[in-house]
Motif scaffolding. Sequence first.
Motif, PDB file in Angstrom:
ATOM      1  N   SER A  77       0.413  -1.577   0.180  1.00  0.00           N
ATOM      2  CA  SER A  77      -0.119   0.054  -0.386  1.00  0.00           C
ATOM      3  C   SER A  77       0.971   1.273  -0.152  1.00  0.00           C
ATOM      4  O   SER A  77       1.985   1.110  -0.370  1.00  0.00           O
ATOM      5  CB  SER A  77      -0.895  -0.127   1.081  1.00  0.00           C
ATOM      6  OG  SER A  77      -0.013   0.111   2.335  1.00  0.00           O
ATOM      7  N   GLN A 134      -0.628   5.699  -4.774  1.00  0.00           N
ATOM      8  CA  GLN A 134      -1.993   6.678  -5.259  1.00  0.00           C
ATOM      9  C   GLN A 134      -1.721   6.401  -6.424  1.00  0.00           C
ATOM     10  O   GLN A 134      -0.980   7.274  -7.190  1.00  0.00           O
ATOM     11  CB  GLN A 134      -1.321   8.303  -4.429  1.00  0.00           C
ATOM     12  CG  GLN A 134      -2.827   9.275  -5.401  1.00  0.00           C
ATOM     13  CD  GLN A 134      -3.570   9.025  -3.613  1.00  0.00           C
ATOM     14  OE1 GLN A 134      -3.376   8.262  -2.220  1.00  0.00           O
ATOM     15  NE2 GLN A 134      -4.711   9.209  -4.632  1.00  0.00           N
ATOM     16  N   THR A 135      -2.809   6.311  -6.913  1.00  0.00           N
ATOM     17  CA  THR A 135      -3.348   6.203  -8.260  1.00  0.00           C
ATOM     18  C   THR A 135      -4.584   7.197  -8.584  1.00  0.00           C
ATOM     19  O   THR A 135      -5.032   7.342  -8.423  1.00  0.00           O
ATOM     20  CB  THR A 135      -4.193   5.338  -8.579  1.00  0.00           C
ATOM     21  OG1 THR A 135      -3.736   3.500  -8.365  1.00  0.00           O
ATOM     22  CG2 THR A 135      -4.605   4.359 -10.814  1.00  0.00           C
ATOM     23  N   LYS A 156      -8.318   5.958 -12.105  1.00  0.00           N
ATOM     24  CA  LYS A 156      -9.455   5.283 -11.856  1.00  0.00           C
ATOM     25  C   LYS A 156     -10.415   5.777 -12.814  1.00  0.00           C
ATOM     26  O   LYS A 156     -11.287   4.140 -13.123  1.00  0.00           O
ATOM     27  CB  LYS A 156      -9.760   5.591 -10.626  1.00  0.00           C
ATOM     28  CG  LYS A 156      -8.774   5.496  -9.499  1.00  0.00           C
ATOM     29  CD  LYS A 156      -9.325   5.865  -8.531  1.00  0.00           C
ATOM     30  CE  LYS A 156      -8.003   5.372  -6.960  1.00  0.00           C
ATOM     31  NZ  LYS A 156      -8.815   5.711  -6.050  1.00  0.00           N
ATOM     32  N   SER A 161       4.105   2.294 -13.310  1.00  0.00           N
ATOM     33  CA  SER A 161       3.081   2.545 -12.405  1.00  0.00           C
ATOM     34  C   SER A 161       3.570   0.846 -11.582  1.00  0.00           C
ATOM     35  O   SER A 161       3.053   0.105 -12.587  1.00  0.00           O
ATOM     36  CB  SER A 161       1.452   1.932 -12.394  1.00  0.00           C
ATOM     37  OG  SER A 161       1.067   2.155 -11.151  1.00  0.00           O
ATOM     38  N   ASN A 205      -7.581   1.230  -5.641  1.00  0.00           N
ATOM     39  CA  ASN A 205      -8.986   1.835  -4.639  1.00  0.00           C
ATOM     40  C   ASN A 205      -8.182   1.705  -3.488  1.00  0.00           C
ATOM     41  O   ASN A 205      -8.596   1.486  -2.362  1.00  0.00           O
ATOM     42  CB  ASN A 205      -9.941   1.594  -4.330  1.00  0.00           C
ATOM     43  CG  ASN A 205     -10.460   2.783  -5.209  1.00  0.00           C
ATOM     44  OD1 ASN A 205     -10.661   3.529  -5.295  1.00  0.00           O
ATOM     45  ND2 ASN A 205     -10.886   1.700  -6.694  1.00  0.00           N
ATOM     46  N   LYS A 253      -5.981   0.389   0.147  1.00  0.00           N
ATOM     47  CA  LYS A 253      -5.837   1.230   1.279  1.00  0.00           C
ATOM     48  C   LYS A 253      -5.002  -0.305   2.975  1.00  0.00           C
ATOM     49  O   LYS A 253      -6.227  -0.755   2.709  1.00  0.00           O
ATOM     50  CB  LYS A 253      -6.785   2.015   2.130  1.00  0.00           C
ATOM     51  CG  LYS A 253      -5.977   3.408   0.824  1.00  0.00           C
ATOM     52  CD  LYS A 253      -7.488   4.287   1.697  1.00  0.00           C
ATOM     53  CE  LYS A 253      -7.756   5.325   1.056  1.00  0.00           C
ATOM     54  NZ  LYS A 253      -7.958   6.563   1.173  1.00  0.00           N
TER      55      LYS A 253
END
Length: 345
Positions: free
Chosen positions: A205, A208-209, A214, A282, A338, A340
Amino acid sequence: MSPKDTKGRLFRRFSAVTIIAVYLLIAVGGIVRSTGSGMGCPDWPKCFGSWVPPTSVEQLPENYKEDYVQQRVEKNKKFSKYLTVLGFNDLAYQVENDPSILEEEDFNAAKTWVEYVNRLIGVAIGLLIFGTFVLSIRYWKKDRPITVLSFIAFVLVGFEGWIGSIVVSTNLLDWLITIHMLLALIIVCLLIYVFFRSKRNLLDSGFQTPAKVKMLTIVCLILTLIQVILGTQVREAIDMVATLVERSEWISELGVSFLIHRSYSLLLLGLHGYLFYLLLKSDHLRFSVKWLLIIVVIEILSGVIMAYFGVPAFIQPIHLLLGTLIIGVQYYLLLLMNHKKTNLA
């Protein structure tokens, strides 16, 4: 490894196997459709009134055609009442007055066994999903949604089986086949979510996308779902022209629905290519989106083969499987975006 971790690993492996098995069932369903075996068993859940299907006409019940037609008519009257209560009066009328329901196909042993194997695999999937629910009970105190959603998936499998019985009683009514497939996709997504949720604490984790990425993934998912629905309409058109012209002429007779479906695929290819470009740097998502793009390309190639080689029967279930697989990968990719990390034990 602690006993708790062992149980968690068992759940993840079992749920992953269940997801793969559901996709296998979707592929087998495509084989049933492409071989015209949907009415291989005119009754449900038995096949010609027996748990072991017949292999010859001599084993069939006397006057089986008339008997099974009457059984379907009675079952459809009950189903049409449900539709009327829900406000779908036009659909209720269609179910009760469709003349094809009164037509009983001649016995074909190969088609009978193809359909029956499809049902047996469906029962096995139901048991696997029930097993997923049983194993999910360990999460009841620390992550209740896993247990709740696993139970909902199991309930939906039962509902899916009932819809399958209505598909048979209505003699493969087109819009019911579409609902049958969409419900299978909902079940797949539920299983993917509980699998992901059970392992999210093991994932990296801190990344940040971008919101744009998204949103593009969501757009790709929605447009792919629309494309799958358009594909069912093309399949319905094929069923209609198949009785009128030779296989080599099917594509030329499909009309505008096929043209939209074909052109739409290029849009999806472009959007997925752009998504891959955005995620090149990424590390945590590039692998998933690379495979997503590969599956999209293979899906389009399978469509090209069907368009230029007379819709080969063996390609049709592959085309369907890849289309539904794309949706599953897209959904999993969104879950990763998404993600976390939590502190669940």
